[in-house]
Write a protein that holds these residues in place. Structure first.
Motif, PDB file in Angstrom:
ATOM      1  N   UNK A 133      37.366  42.506  43.370  1.00  0.00           N
ATOM      2  CA  UNK A 133      37.324  41.714  44.603  1.00  0.00           C
ATOM      3  C   UNK A 133      38.739  41.266  44.933  1.00  0.00           C
ATOM      4  N   UNK A 134      39.096  41.412  46.197  1.00  0.00           N
ATOM      5  CA  UNK A 134      40.385  40.874  46.650  1.00  0.00           C
ATOM      6  C   UNK A 134      40.204  40.309  48.053  1.00  0.00           C
ATOM      7  N   UNK A 189      31.677  33.487  45.585  1.00  0.00           N
ATOM      8  CA  UNK A 189      32.467  32.462  44.894  1.00  0.00           C
ATOM      9  C   UNK A 189      33.818  33.028  44.470  1.00  0.00           C
ATOM     10  N   UNK A 190      33.809  34.263  43.970  1.00  0.00           N
ATOM     11  CA  UNK A 190      35.047  34.884  43.502  1.00  0.00           C
ATOM     12  C   UNK A 190      35.962  35.284  44.656  1.00  0.00           C
ATOM     13  N   UNK A 221      34.966  41.764  38.027  1.00  0.00           N
ATOM     14  CA  UNK A 221      33.635  41.168  37.869  1.00  0.00           C
ATOM     15  C   UNK A 221      32.713  42.140  37.162  1.00  0.00           C
ATOM     16  N   UNK A 222      32.009  41.658  36.151  1.00  0.00           N
ATOM     17  CA  UNK A 222      30.977  42.435  35.476  1.00  0.00           C
ATOM     18  C   UNK A 222      29.646  42.035  36.097  1.00  0.00           C
ATOM     19  N   UNK A 223      29.133  42.887  36.973  1.00  0.00           N
ATOM     20  CA  UNK A 223      27.925  42.531  37.726  1.00  0.00           C
ATOM     21  C   UNK A 223      26.687  42.517  36.839  1.00  0.00           C
ATOM     22  N   UNK A 224      26.657  43.305  35.764  1.00  0.00           N
ATOM     23  CA  UNK A 224      25.509  43.295  34.869  1.00  0.00           C
ATOM     24  C   UNK A 224      25.425  41.973  34.117  1.00  0.00           C
ATOM     25  N   UNK A 260      29.745  38.007  34.867  1.00  0.00           N
ATOM     26  CA  UNK A 260      30.879  37.270  34.301  1.00  0.00           C
ATOM     27  C   UNK A 260      32.192  37.857  34.814  1.00  0.00           C
ATOM     28  N   UNK A 261      33.184  36.997  34.939  1.00  0.00           N
ATOM     29  CA  UNK A 261      34.534  37.441  35.272  1.00  0.00           C
ATOM     30  C   UNK A 261      35.137  38.126  34.053  1.00  0.00           C
ATOM     31  N   UNK A 262      35.795  39.247  34.277  1.00  0.00           N
ATOM     32  CA  UNK A 262      36.411  39.989  33.175  1.00  0.00           C
ATOM     33  C   UNK A 262      37.859  39.530  33.021  1.00  0.00           C
TER      34      UNK A 262
END
Length: 450
Positions: free
Chosen positions: A266-267, A428-429, A442-445, A448-450
């Motif tokens: 995401x940017x 949010x991110x 982002x780890x969508x599964x 969590x933020x990587x």
């Protein structure tokens, strides 16, 4: 706001809930028959609260039992609309303690969603929580855990998930009508003060009519400021800005159509361009989301844009573009457009063919016609299909019907807490990327933020 202060507040709120008899031990699952009345309460009677209540009461067998809000004027107006005997309170915990309330709508500012959602589920209430589900990623996992632990009915209020138009778009997508998806582009542009959240402030707004200290929760303790209460979306401390208000709708709808769980990168970029009224969030923002290949979809890019200072008048569009066609979500339905390519590549026009000698052009045409038949050279006829929703259709009403059907039968809701976090998380991110000026992974599964 610090994680520690939020945890402290939640512990305190949980202790108070136990004193009220609304802690985890008070949770229950009430069986409903098709003819039983479902009695609801609403916590947060602002624009969305009044709108949600009016919509929910259109569902047969639903009654309003009480409302909670921190502004006395909202409580008084609720009595004007629904009768002088309506139970009203400033303290949402009093609403949750009532045994005659089966389900609650949570329509507070975003930073209260997690705390009240968890308390409501622990009190044995079914919960309809307005989007975005939470203000912070960690809160989303707490809500998911609370739903798992209490087994409460919990649905996020992003109504596009229940829309017949989005169901039709999903049908087109799953049939392969647009070929291989490669990009999704959407924008919501506005050009008016109310659309930019400069909401009207009542003349009697004061510390006497508003419980300001409770409103602030675990955020910075500030002097009374009516803008921060009535125009809370304009502030990072209380809301989630444009991404949480508008991007989350677009992301939710996309996930319904494609079966996607979320992006991997995401940017965001933007600025505060026009509405310099003390807000600390941008009024123009664009974000790029990279969705990786999954069994449900190929790799594709999502671009979202919102402009609150569109001097051209504003507008809204969502398009899913594939190799063989495009889906456009309109205000009243979905349009499929297909402009297929012929098997033959063609020649002439803006092409190197025109640089050949006449002899080479003739030779090329002869070879071309041997390689491609007339059918191969013919461009497929364009296709346009339009699905229009029925006159007067309201997807929010369908969303409430789905919610109350789950309350009655215990069936899976259409937008649970996990779906809610997978929609809210990228929004949010987006804010994090904008303010920190960096790409977010982002780890969508695992959400969590990587």
């Amino acid at each position: 706001m610090s994680t520690q202060s939020r945890r402290t507040f939640i512990r305190q709120a949980g202790g108070a809930a136990i004193l009220l008899g609304t802690g985890p031990l008070a949770a229950f699952t009430k069986p409903f028959s098709a003819n039983d009345t479902i009695r609801i309460g609403c916590i947060g009677m602002g624009i969305m609260g009044f709108g949600d209540v009016a919509c929910a009461l259109q569902v047969p067998g639903v009654e309003l039992a009480g409302v909670a809000d921190l502004y006395d004027g909202h409580l008084a107006h609720a009595k004007e609309l629904y009768g002088p005997h309506l139970f009203t309170t400033r303290d949402y915990r009093e609403l949750l303690a009532r045994k005659d309330i089966d389900a609650v709508i949570i329509a507070t500012p975003d930073f209260w969603h997690d705390t009240i959602s968890i308390a409501a589920m622990e009190a044995g209430k079914a919960v309809y929580c307005e989007k975005p589900m939470v203000q912070q990623i960690a809160e989303g996992h707490q809500v998911i855990e609370a739903q798992r632990r209490t087994k409460a009915i919990f649905q996020v209020g992003s109504q596009r998930v229940s829309s017949v138009a989005f169901a039709k778009a999903q049908e087109y997508y799953r049939k392969g009508s647009i070929g291989q998806l490669n990009i999704v582009e959407a924008h919501i542009d506005r050009h008016d003060a109310l659309g930019a959240w400069q909401y009207s402030i009542p003349t009697d707004a004061s510390p006497g009519t508003v419980d300001w200290d409770t409103y602030l929760k675990d955020t910075a303790k500030l002097p009374w400021d009516p803008k921060r209460f009535f125009r809370w979306r304009n502030y990072q401390a209380y809301g989630t800005g444009i991404p949480g208000d508008l991007f989350v709708h677009l992301i939710s709808g996309l996930h319904v159509i494609t079966g996607a769980k979320g992006p991997s990168r995401i940017f965001a970029s933007g600025n505060l361009s026009y509405w310099k009224d003390g807000r600390d969030v941008p009024d123009v923002i664009t974000a790029i989301f990279e969705y990786p290949e999954t069994p449900e979809h190929p790799t594709f890019q999502l671009t979202l844009r919102v402009n609150f200072a569109d001097g051209g008048g504003g507008g809204e569009s969502t398009r899913l573009i594939g190799s063989e066609g495009a889906l456009e979500l309109t205000y009243n339905g979905v349009r499929l457009q297909k402009r297929g390519l012929p098997k033959a590549p063609g020649y002439g026009g803006w092409d190197s063919f025109n640089t050949f000698t006449k002899e080479q052009q003739a030779a090329y045409i002869q070879q071309y016609n041997k390689t491609y038949s007339a059918a191969d050279q013919a461009r497929p006829a364009p296709v346009t299909e339009m699905f229009t929703v029925p006159e007067g259709y309201d997807d929010r009403l369908d969303h409430f019907k789905n919610f109350f059907a789950s309350v009655r039968t215990g069936k899976q809701v259409v937008e649970d807490a996990t779906f809610g976090l997978r929609a809210a998380g990228p929004a949010i991110l987006t804010n994090q990327s904008y303010f920190e000026r960096k790409e977010i992974k982002w780890d969508a599964d695992k959400m969590k933020v990587i």
